[in-house]
Each structure stands twice: as C-alpha cells, then as structure tokens.
Design a protein around this motif. Sequence first.
Motif, PDB file in Angstrom:
ATOM      1  N   UNK A 213      13.821  92.833 -27.274  1.00 45.14           N
ATOM      2  CA  UNK A 213      14.367  93.925 -26.570  1.00 45.14           C
ATOM      3  C   UNK A 213      13.943  95.148 -27.209  1.00 45.14           C
ATOM      4  N   UNK A 214      14.185  95.489 -28.261  1.00 43.09           N
ATOM      5  CA  UNK A 214      13.719  96.708 -28.902  1.00 43.09           C
ATOM      6  C   UNK A 214      12.256  97.193 -28.786  1.00 43.09           C
ATOM      7  N   UNK A 215      11.565  96.423 -28.481  1.00 43.99           N
ATOM      8  CA  UNK A 215       9.929  96.618 -28.154  1.00 43.99           C
ATOM      9  C   UNK A 215       9.709  96.880 -26.668  1.00 43.99           C
ATOM     10  N   UNK A 216      11.062  96.835 -25.942  1.00 42.61           N
ATOM     11  CA  UNK A 216      10.912  97.150 -24.549  1.00 42.61           C
ATOM     12  C   UNK A 216      10.696  95.909 -23.557  1.00 42.61           C
ATOM     13  N   UNK A 217      10.876  94.708 -24.015  1.00 45.30           N
ATOM     14  CA  UNK A 217      10.849  93.597 -23.462  1.00 45.30           C
ATOM     15  C   UNK A 217      12.096  93.095 -22.492  1.00 45.30           C
TER      16      UNK A 217
END
Length: 311
Positions: free
Chosen positions: A240-244
């Motif tokens: 999530x933190x990687x934009x996924x």
Amino acid sequence: MATQEKKPENLQTSDEHSIHLSNPNISGMKEDILYHFNLGTKTHDLQTMFGDVKFVCVGGSPVRMKAFITYIGEELGLAPPGTDHPNICEGTDRYAMYKIGPVLSVSHGMGVPSIGIMLHELIKLLYHARCSDVVIIRIGTCGGIGLEPGSVVLTRRATDSCFKPQFEQIVLGKRIVRNTELSDDLNQELMECAKEMNEFNTVIGNTMCTLDFYEGQARLDGAFCSYTDKDKQEYLQAAYNAGIRNIEMESSIFAAMCGASGIKAAVVCVTLLNRLIEDQISSSHEVLVEYQRRPQKLVGYFIKKRLGRKA
C-alpha cells in the motif's frame, strides 16, 4: 543480471498504423497460423473480419466476455436484447472471441502464461488485419488493498511481487526486463468517464501482478502457508505504501506486451474484497455479479463516448 529490452530497429508494422511486431520472421512466413484462436492468414480473410476493430476488451472468463459483447452490442444499438453472439474461436477450447461492430471481446484465461499466449496471437491478428488506432483494455476482478469492495482500479503501472514496475521473462536463458507503464492519457480519459457516471468509487493506482493466487498474494488460507498473519499484514501495508491498490495475475505481461507493440492499453478491475481485512470473498453472489458489471459499464461508457454516441 536482467537485461532491459531494447526496441528493435526494424519493427514490422501494418503500414504506418500503430500495430508493431518486434519479429522480422513474420513477414517471410507463407502462412501465419494463430493456433489457439483456430484462425490463420490462409484460411481466413483477417482484414475483412477484423479490419474495423478499434476497441479490444479482454478478460479471464469466456462467459464474462460473452456477457460484455452482449452488453456493448445493446448499448451501441448494434444488436437487440437476446441476440446470441457466435464464438469466433469455436474450433478451440483455449479462448473465446466475440465481435460486434468495432468492438472485439476475447477471453484470456488465468495467469501470466495464459494471457501471454493469447496476446501474441491477438497482436498478430490485429497486425494482419491492418488495424489502426486500437485500444486494448483488460477488464476483470481483483483483491483491493485499502479499498472498499466494489471499487474500480485503473492501473497506472503493474509491479511484480517485490513492488518493482517491471515484467521479467527468461528468453534463451537470459533475463529480459520490459516496462509495465500503462497509458496515462487513457487512464485520465477513463477517470473522466467514471466521474461523469458517478456510480462507484474509481481510483488510479499501481497493481501488483503475482504468479499465484494463494501464497503469492500473501493469503493465509491456501494448502501451504509459511508466514504469520503479522507477516502478511506488514507485506500488504508495504505494498500500500508503494502505491499499490490492488492485486491480480495478468497486468504485468499485459502492460509489457501492449507497450512493446505500440498499443494504448488500460487495466480496469473491480475489487471483490479488501485484503487488509480478509482473504476469502464473502459477498453474496448477487453482490459479486453487480461488482463484476462495473468495469463493463465504465468501459462501455468510454466506448460510447469515443464513438460520439449518447452516454
């Protein structure tokens, strides 16, 4: 060490059209047999059959892709309700293909190998048919990350399970890496359609493409599990933190192959669950059917708008 693939200097193109084949061998073939489609350049007049195609929609399930062609046929006023659309690939049980007007609907099965085989033959089909200005959109379902079930995700770029935006393939024993960026222009156009519709939550985010539905997606309910719930939560939070924002099993090779062919492409998937909360799909059949219609409705709206039809 992986090698970033360089674009070949001599691309095979359908005149100045937008379909590129990175394979000089095709032009010297007496016949090109699209084996898994049960089509061929000698046995079928591909230009007559498919030359007017502008929109190609692909998805895993043959039933879902037949439902889509039925839906879009009615939406475009090209077929009355109840029309039975024949499967162009009836002679094979690998894939199903349906066409109405400028829209082609093709199933691709599940996972990278299955969609990869289909895309090789689909791209060659579009090349042989001398199609131009084609848009390819994958419509499907996925697991969401931090999104409510029923949300629609437009993929900005596909990543692997390590969150790297790339598709890696072994060719002649060597690791070849291809780019997995999808068309920003097309995503913005689809997002504008979603805002005009105003029927469901739609976001643009990165999509993680895995080679497995269970351990590869950090589920706790497979036949094997070598990690804890805490491990799972940390991994999904890192994603999530990687934009996924979602996880599925076809987007990386789809983005890589469409990009290498010069075809504008998008991935439009609806989330069936929030993976930060659960592993198993618990919504009722009726709710899931409604969710699965959302990508079809958005893409249908987009096609009608592109064609200047009243949305």
